[in-house]
Scaffold this motif. Structure first.
Motif, short mmCIF file in Angstrom:
data_model
loop_
_atom_site.label_atom_id
_atom_site.label_comp_id
_atom_site.label_asym_id
_atom_site.label_seq_id
_atom_site.Cartn_x
_atom_site.Cartn_y
_atom_site.Cartn_z
N VAL A 25 26.02 -46.22 -56.20
CA VAL A 25 26.99 -47.22 -55.78
C VAL A 25 26.32 -48.60 -55.68
O VAL A 25 26.90 -49.62 -56.03
N GLU A 26 25.07 -48.61 -55.21
CA GLU A 26 24.42 -49.88 -54.91
C GLU A 26 23.76 -50.48 -56.16
O GLU A 26 23.40 -49.77 -57.09
N ALA A 27 23.57 -51.78 -56.12
CA ALA A 27 22.93 -52.47 -57.25
C ALA A 27 21.42 -52.29 -57.19
O ALA A 27 20.86 -51.95 -56.15
N LYS A 28 20.77 -52.52 -58.32
CA LYS A 28 19.30 -52.46 -58.40
C LYS A 28 18.70 -53.58 -57.54
O LYS A 28 19.19 -54.71 -57.54
N LYS A 29 17.64 -53.24 -56.83
CA LYS A 29 16.95 -54.24 -56.00
C LYS A 29 16.25 -55.26 -56.89
O LYS A 29 15.68 -54.89 -57.92
N ASP A 30 16.27 -56.51 -56.48
CA ASP A 30 15.64 -57.57 -57.27
C ASP A 30 14.18 -57.74 -56.82
O ASP A 30 13.85 -58.60 -56.03
N ILE A 31 13.32 -56.88 -57.35
CA ILE A 31 11.92 -56.87 -56.91
C ILE A 31 11.21 -58.16 -57.33
O ILE A 31 10.30 -58.64 -56.63
N MET A 32 11.61 -58.73 -58.46
CA MET A 32 10.96 -59.97 -58.92
C MET A 32 11.19 -61.10 -57.91
O MET A 32 10.29 -61.89 -57.64
N ALA A 33 12.41 -61.15 -57.36
CA ALA A 33 12.68 -62.19 -56.37
C ALA A 33 11.85 -61.96 -55.11
O ALA A 33 11.33 -62.90 -54.51
N ILE A 34 11.72 -60.68 -54.75
CA ILE A 34 10.91 -60.36 -53.57
C ILE A 34 9.46 -60.79 -53.81
O ILE A 34 8.83 -61.41 -52.95
N MET A 35 8.94 -60.47 -54.98
CA MET A 35 7.55 -60.83 -55.26
C MET A 35 7.38 -62.35 -55.35
O MET A 35 6.42 -62.91 -54.83
N ALA A 36 8.34 -63.01 -55.99
CA ALA A 36 8.25 -64.47 -56.10
C ALA A 36 8.24 -65.11 -54.71
O ALA A 36 7.56 -66.11 -54.48
N ALA A 37 8.96 -64.49 -53.79
CA ALA A 37 9.01 -65.04 -52.43
C ALA A 37 7.64 -65.02 -51.76
O ALA A 37 7.43 -65.69 -50.74
N HIS A 38 6.70 -64.26 -52.31
CA HIS A 38 5.33 -64.26 -51.78
C HIS A 38 4.53 -65.44 -52.32
O HIS A 38 3.38 -65.62 -51.96
N ARG A 39 5.14 -66.22 -53.22
CA ARG A 39 4.45 -67.36 -53.85
C ARG A 39 3.11 -66.90 -54.45
O ARG A 39 2.08 -67.54 -54.27
N LEU A 40 3.17 -65.77 -55.14
CA LEU A 40 1.95 -65.22 -55.74
C LEU A 40 1.65 -65.96 -57.04
O LEU A 40 2.57 -66.54 -57.64
N PRO A 41 0.41 -65.94 -57.51
CA PRO A 41 0.07 -66.76 -58.68
C PRO A 41 0.95 -66.48 -59.89
O PRO A 41 1.33 -67.40 -60.61
N TYR A 42 1.26 -65.20 -60.14
CA TYR A 42 1.97 -64.91 -61.38
C TYR A 42 2.81 -63.66 -61.23
O TYR A 42 2.35 -62.64 -60.68
N ALA A 43 4.04 -63.73 -61.71
CA ALA A 43 4.90 -62.56 -61.80
C ALA A 43 5.65 -62.67 -63.12
O ALA A 43 6.05 -63.77 -63.51
N ALA A 44 5.82 -61.55 -63.81
CA ALA A 44 6.52 -61.61 -65.09
C ALA A 44 7.11 -60.25 -65.40
O ALA A 44 6.64 -59.22 -64.88
N THR A 45 8.14 -60.24 -66.24
CA THR A 45 8.69 -58.98 -66.71
C THR A 45 8.15 -58.71 -68.11
O THR A 45 7.86 -59.64 -68.87
N LEU A 46 7.99 -57.43 -68.43
CA LEU A 46 7.38 -57.01 -69.70
C LEU A 46 8.37 -56.17 -70.50
O LEU A 46 8.98 -55.26 -69.95
N SER A 47 8.48 -56.48 -71.78
CA SER A 47 9.35 -55.70 -72.66
C SER A 47 8.55 -55.03 -73.76
O SER A 47 7.77 -55.68 -74.47
N LEU A 48 8.76 -53.73 -73.91
CA LEU A 48 8.08 -52.99 -74.97
C LEU A 48 8.68 -53.29 -76.34
O LEU A 48 8.18 -52.82 -77.36
N ALA A 49 9.74 -54.10 -76.36
CA ALA A 49 10.32 -54.50 -77.64
C ALA A 49 9.84 -55.90 -78.03
O ALA A 49 10.27 -56.44 -79.04
N HIS A 50 8.99 -56.51 -77.20
CA HIS A 50 8.48 -57.86 -77.46
C HIS A 50 6.97 -57.82 -77.33
O HIS A 50 6.40 -58.27 -76.35
N ARG A 51 6.35 -57.28 -78.36
CA ARG A 51 4.92 -56.97 -78.30
C ARG A 51 4.04 -58.21 -78.04
O ARG A 51 3.16 -58.17 -77.20
N ASP A 52 4.30 -59.29 -78.77
CA ASP A 52 3.45 -60.47 -78.60
C ASP A 52 3.58 -61.02 -77.18
O ASP A 52 2.58 -61.39 -76.54
N ASP A 53 4.82 -61.07 -76.71
CA ASP A 53 5.09 -61.57 -75.36
C ASP A 53 4.41 -60.67 -74.32
O ASP A 53 3.80 -61.14 -73.36
#
Ligand SMILES: Cc1ncc(C[n+]2csc(CCOP(=O)(O)OP(=O)(O)O)c2C)c(N)n1
Ligand code: SF4
Ligand SMILES: [Mg+2]
Lengths: 391, 299
Positions: B160-188
């Motif tokens: 019933v519930e939506a997926k938690k936005d972990i990226m927003a949680i991590m960004a809120a820590h003002r950490l040096p780097y956060a990113a999402t990774l796609s196995l369909a975008h090899r160079d990225d």
């Protein structure tokens, strides 16, 4: 030696810091810590230290405090922490993990009643709840005993014949927050006593290993048997570590069991922690009045040396155990071990008493009441709580 | 007892994931480990793996499919064990990275406090979450990463519930780097891991990790599913620098959500309402676009 008036927590902090500093020529020291009364000052003392090679992490929970110790120890550093009561229970999963990984971590414990209902005072139910973890457990009866035992603990934990973590406990408030004159060993002597730690199986890039992966029943049983064998080597290692301690520091630390006046005793009392100092006084008084009574300090609870315990009581036929803990539905935890140890002594009348729960006063009048009760018994019965609140 | 070690191995490091791992066929996590290996080059990382499928990946003691030092930790402890390891390595001048490789359960749920604390302390750890949106190891129960509508063994009528936005949680820590990774975008994918490896402090990477066993999807389609998730907008590809500056790496291209959903058995019986889901995806994109416009990553 530096003689100083310090609290139990300051004494424990001093010993941990000196032990960590002594590893500066090797991979340094580390660990994680989290506050809980009555041990908080220990980790505060550790945090305040300026190590030549080491750092200590203030984490968000005891579970993570032990996890950091697991990490620092796997990476080869001398590792330690401190906790109490609910902090120990919160940490439990990683307490087991550290022992199963054979990491020589030392943890100072200021014993405190488990809650809620909240109670910050001393009993031994917290560390004893962890008795089945692969850790050594040593219960101290004085400030000096605490300092000496922490240093001894590193030596035993790191011995390649043992390689197991060690808990060293002090009674909360009774030791942690009271002050005594203590010999605080200077750094050069601690350096001489604790050689640089060289953990053969630490994590290293040139010998990649996987730690903690899936294990078959057969390998798991072997692993547990190895831990049991390491536990069985503890007496000899403890003996050597004690002798070396005497050589370096000029005094002998307490052994697994310290028996006093048991040679001619008919009645022997057994206890751990600060109850022992009270027993010492009561026993001295009663002996001056002609009673044949002695006592045994139960110092090393894990491993539990059954044969040595049976010997420690000498020829006594009446043995009373004073547990500062309660295993629900069973009785005193120490009493249980002692009953097993005396299984070949059917001539002994063994009675368990449960005293000082939740920090209740264990003073000479209480011991007198226990002894009066015991004197009138011809048969043992289920563990008796003292003082008797329900009649 | 004292252990005598063989002479150090000076041959080039073998592939991080050797053959004979226990991963299911088509497990996206296997591909992720292979690409992590590629991005690492000659560096030998220390892997810290909490309880999850990746703790089973190496197989049973004494053999191991992991060729680099690896520790399997308790479920909630990866970021704290990594803290200890990274700190001692730093004390000893050892530069190779300490990497957590963790499932979504150990990241979004039971390990969240540990993760948050390590990020807040800015420990020198690279944390990679392979997110299969499920507790795969225990047979497919919901996690807070499970998307709305997905059927799991503990959400038999769809979550019933939506997926938690972990990226927003991590960004809120003002950490040096956060990113999402796609196995369909090899160079990225490789660029982001290399970028993260070149930084110090706490870095967080989130990899969508199709799990044929739990998603009831075709094992041959795992990479294709990631491509579709990015293309339809459900899994945005972006980076956050210092928790403040955003860069979007790929935008949705109009691919219908259903192209992604209908390939997975977990959405088959209780498919979420397409209109609602579209509206939700659009809202998320509006938010992300606005962040990237107002707080752009300049480098
Ligand atoms: C304290 C604790 N609770 C529960 C478990 C059981 N358990 C092991 S792995 C796991 C789920 C892991 O899920 P996730 O992190 O998403 O990784 P995945 O299995 O999907 O790879 C659970 C519940 C455990 N090992 N420890
Ligand atoms: S259950 Fe899923 S995540 Fe786990 S190994 Fe199988 S495919 Fe991979
Ligand atoms: Mg998962």
């Amino acid at each position: 030696m530096t003689r100083a008036v310090v609290t139990g927590n300051q004494a424990a902090g001093h010993a941990l810091v000196a032990a960590g500093e002594a590893n500066r020529a090797a991979r340094g020291c580390g660990g994680g810590g989290y506050p809980i009364t009555p041990q908080t000052e220990i980790i505060e003392n550790v945090m305040a230290a300026r190590f030549s090679k080491g750092n200590f992490t203030a984490v968000e929970s005891e579970h993570s405090a032990m996890a950091v110790c697991i990490g620092t120890s796997l990476a080869g550093a001398r590792s330690f922490t401190a906790s109490s009561s609910n902090g120990l229970l919160y940490m439990t999963e990683n307490v087991f993990a550290a022992g199963l990984a054979r990491l020589p971590i030392v943890m100072a414990v200021a014993n405190r009643t488990v809650g809620p209902p909240w109670n910050i005072w001393a009993d031994h139910g917290d560390s004893l709840a962890l008795r089945d973890a692969p850790w050594l457990q040593l219960y101290c009866d004085s400030h000096q005993d605490l300092v000496d035992t922490i240093l001894l603990a590193f030596r035993v934990a790191e011995d390649p014949r043992v390689l197991l973590p060690v808990m060293v406990t002090e009674d909360g408030f009774l030791l942690s927050h009271t002050s005594m004159v203590v010999d605080l060993p200077p750094q050069d002597l601690v350096d001489a006593y604790l050689p640089p730690l060289d953990l053969a199986l630490r994590m290293r890039a040139d010998h990649p290993r996987t730690y903690g992966q899936i294990m078959s029943p057969r390998e798991t049983q072997r692993h547990r048997e190895e831990i049991q064998a390491a536990m069985e080597r503890v007496p000899e290692v403890l003996e050597e570590a004690g002798a070396e301690f005497a050589h370096v520091f000029g005094r002998r630390p307490r052994g697994a069991f310290e028996a006093e006046h048991t040679a001619d005793a008919d009645t022997v009392l057994i206890a751990a922690g600060t109850t022992v100092s009270t027993l010492r006084r009561v026993v001295e008084e009663r002996r001056s009045a002609g009673e044949k009574i002695g006592f045994v300090q139960l110092k090393l609870f894990r491993p539990f040396l059954r044969d040595e315990l049976a010997q420690a009581i000498g020829a006594a036929r009446r043995v009373a155990v004073l547990d500062r803990d309660h295993s629900s539905g069973s009785g005193g935890i120490m009493w249980n071990e002692i009953a097993t140890s005396l299984r070949e002594r059917p001539d002994v009348l063994l009675q368990g008493y449960i005293v000082g729960l939740g920090g209740g006063e264990v003073d000479p009048p209480l011991i007198d009441l226990v002894l009066d009760d015991f004197a009138g018994r011809e048969r043992s019965q289920a563990p008796i709580f003292f003082p008797r609140l329900v009649t | 007892m004292a252990t005598t070690l063989p002479a150090p191995d000076t041959a080039p490091r073998p592939h991080l994931l050797r053959p004979d791992s226990t991963n299911c066929p088509g497990c996206a996590m296997s591909v992720g480990l292979q690409w992590l290996d590629e991005a690492l080059g000659a560096a030998t990382p220390t892997l810290v793996v909490p309880a999850c499928c990746a703790a089973v990946t190496p197989g049973a003691f004494p053999a191991s499919a992991y060729s680099v030092p690896t520790v399997a930790t308790t479920f909630a402890s990866a970021a704290a064990v990594a803290t200890g390891i990274a700190r001692v390595r730093e004390l000893n001048g050892e530069a190779d990275p300490t990497i957590c490789w963790a499932g979504d359960g150990g990241t979004y749920d039971i390990g969240l406090a540990t993760l948050s604390a390590a990020a807040e302390r800015n420990e020198d750890v690279l944390y990679i979450c392979y997110d299969n949106e499920i507790y795969g190891n225990t047979g497919g129960q919901r996690s807070s990463a499970t998307p709305r509508g997905a059927k799991t063994s503990t959400t038999p009528r769809g979550k019933v519930e939506a997926k938690k936005d972990i990226m927003a949680i991590m960004a809120a820590h003002r950490l040096p780097y956060a990113a999402t990774l796609s196995l369909a975008h090899r160079d990225d994918f490789l660029r982001k891991i290399r970028l993260a490896l070149g930084m110090t402090g706490f870095r967080f990477l989130l990899m969508l990790s199709p799990c044929p066993a739990g998603w009831k999807s075709d094992p041959a389609e795992s990479v294709e599913l990631v491509r579709l998730a990015v293309a339809c907008g459900l899994f945005p590809l972006y980076e956050v620098f210092d928790g403040e500056r955003y860069r979007v790496n790929a935008r949705p291209d109009g691919t219908p959500l259903d192209d992604y959903l209908r390939r997975q058995g977990r959405f088959r019986t209780v498919a979420p309402s397409m209109d609602e889901l579209r509206a939700q995806v659009d809202r998320e994109w509006a938010r992300l676009d606005e962040l990237a416009r107002v707080f752009p990553a300049t480098d």
